[in-house]
Write a protein that holds these residues in place. Structure first.
Motif, short mmCIF file in Angstrom:
data_model
loop_
_atom_site.label_atom_id
_atom_site.label_comp_id
_atom_site.label_asym_id
_atom_site.label_seq_id
_atom_site.Cartn_x
_atom_site.Cartn_y
_atom_site.Cartn_z
N TRP A 234 55.37 38.95 40.58
CA TRP A 234 54.87 39.32 39.27
C TRP A 234 55.01 40.83 39.10
O TRP A 234 54.98 41.58 40.08
N SER A 235 55.19 41.26 37.88
CA SER A 235 55.31 42.70 37.63
C SER A 235 54.50 43.09 36.41
O SER A 235 54.28 42.27 35.50
N TYR A 236 54.05 44.33 36.40
CA TYR A 236 53.30 44.89 35.27
C TYR A 236 54.01 46.15 34.81
O TYR A 236 54.26 47.05 35.62
N ASP A 237 54.36 46.19 33.54
CA ASP A 237 55.10 47.32 32.99
C ASP A 237 56.39 47.54 33.78
O ASP A 237 56.79 48.67 34.06
N ASN A 238 57.01 46.43 34.19
CA ASN A 238 58.26 46.41 34.96
C ASN A 238 58.14 47.03 36.34
O ASN A 238 59.14 47.43 36.94
N ASN A 239 56.92 47.12 36.84
CA ASN A 239 56.68 47.58 38.20
C ASN A 239 56.07 46.43 39.01
O ASN A 239 55.24 45.67 38.49
N LEU A 240 56.47 46.30 40.25
CA LEU A 240 56.03 45.19 41.08
C LEU A 240 54.51 45.20 41.27
O LEU A 240 53.91 46.24 41.53
N MET A 241 53.90 44.03 41.12
CA MET A 241 52.48 43.86 41.41
C MET A 241 52.37 43.01 42.66
O MET A 241 52.80 41.85 42.68
N VAL A 242 51.82 43.57 43.70
CA VAL A 242 51.70 42.87 44.98
C VAL A 242 50.34 42.18 45.05
O VAL A 242 49.31 42.81 44.85
N LEU A 243 50.36 40.87 45.33
CA LEU A 243 49.13 40.09 45.40
C LEU A 243 48.74 39.84 46.85
O LEU A 243 49.58 39.67 47.72
N GLN A 244 47.43 39.80 47.08
CA GLN A 244 46.90 39.52 48.40
C GLN A 244 45.61 38.74 48.25
O GLN A 244 44.77 39.05 47.40
N ARG A 245 45.44 37.69 49.05
CA ARG A 245 44.19 36.93 49.01
C ARG A 245 43.04 37.82 49.51
O ARG A 245 43.19 38.59 50.45
N HIS B 97 44.57 52.03 42.21
CA HIS B 97 45.56 51.06 41.70
C HIS B 97 45.34 49.65 42.22
O HIS B 97 46.28 48.85 42.28
N ILE B 98 44.10 49.33 42.62
CA ILE B 98 43.78 47.98 43.10
C ILE B 98 42.85 47.30 42.09
O ILE B 98 41.83 47.85 41.70
N VAL B 99 43.24 46.10 41.68
CA VAL B 99 42.44 45.31 40.75
C VAL B 99 42.11 43.97 41.40
O VAL B 99 42.98 43.30 41.96
N LEU B 100 40.85 43.60 41.34
CA LEU B 100 40.40 42.32 41.89
C LEU B 100 40.40 41.27 40.77
O LEU B 100 39.76 41.45 39.74
N PHE B 101 41.15 40.18 40.98
CA PHE B 101 41.17 39.05 40.04
C PHE B 101 40.29 37.95 40.63
O PHE B 101 40.47 37.56 41.79
N ILE B 102 39.37 37.45 39.83
CA ILE B 102 38.43 36.42 40.30
C ILE B 102 38.66 35.15 39.49
O ILE B 102 38.58 35.16 38.26
#
Length: 235
Positions: A47-58, A26-31
């Motif tokens: 931010w959320s995806y499909d109404n579920n929380l998306m946690v961002l990390q540098r 369940h980890i996606v890398l955004f570049i």
């Protein structure tokens, strides 16, 4: 992955676009090519995806993904039911220290929303959301102050965690699905209504004479300057 792109491309409006890489678990890398895009996205959490929380990390190039901790997210917390005479930045931020780490940022200052105060807070989502706290007065009176969270996605109404749904909560599973609704510690009331920053909730009005003096000063500055005609005598 296509669904993720379809969700965030119109929301993020990245000038140079971005690339995605599925790292599994369940980890996606955004570049991104633009540092400005990254700063804007992080500044506008959650931010959320499909109404579920998306946690961002540098993620730094020399870091290990398994060492990243996805348990902190920024929320705007609305503090309701503060007595009017105590509705100020210092009191609101002091109260919100119970909900998480208060952020003192120039581009995200604590605001007066009229009937509530609005504070930017870094929340530990591995813990239940803080519902509020009791404040005490000098005359021994007490009052409950309520926290509401803006753009709050799905959460467990049994325990207040953002990491699972009601049906996956240990409390629900241990009861074998027999817990009554009255046992829920949370409800839809914890989700704040969208905040309209363009709507002025607080105005400062000048005193009558100060206002009149300011108006007269403005009128004088707008009057055209008159010059006497000068005759040109040519030889």
């Amino acid at each position: 992955m296509d669904a993720i792109v379809a969700t965030f491309q119109p929301l993020w409006q990245s000038k140079n676009g971005f690339r995605l890489k599925n790292l599994g678990n369940h980890i996606v890398l955004f570049i991104f090519d633009s540092k400005t895009d990254v700063e804007n996205i992080l500044a506008n959490e959650p931010w959320s995806y499909d109404n579920n929380l998306m946690v961002l990390q540098r993620y730094e190039a020399d870091s290990k993904v398994e060492n990243l901790s996805f348990n902190l997210t920024h929320f705007w917390v609305q503090v309701h039911r503060i007595p009017v005479r105590f509705m100020n930045k210092r009191v609101a931020e002091g109260l919100c220290e119970t909900a998480g780490q208060v952020c003192h940022l120039q581009n995200a200052p604590t605001e007066d929303g009229g009937s509530f105060m609005r504070v930017r807070v870094l929340v530990d989502i591995s813990q239940p959301l803080c519902r509020g706290r009791v404040i005490a007065f000098d005359d021994s009176r007490e009052q409950w102050v309520t926290f509401k969270y803006e753009r709050l996605p799905n959460l467990c109404y049994w325990c207040g965690c953002l990491t699972h749904s009601d049906k996956d909560c240990d409390l629900w599973i241990e009861s074998e699905g027999t817990l009554p609704e009255s046992e829920k510690r949370y409800g839809s009331w914890i989700k704040a209504s969208p905040f309209n920053g363009k709507s002025k909730s607080v105005l400062s009005v000048l005193g009558f004479y100060a206002s009149k003096a300011t108006k007269q000063t403005g009128e004088h500055s707008q009057r055209p300057t008159l010059h006497a005609p000068v005759a040109d005598k040519s030889n």
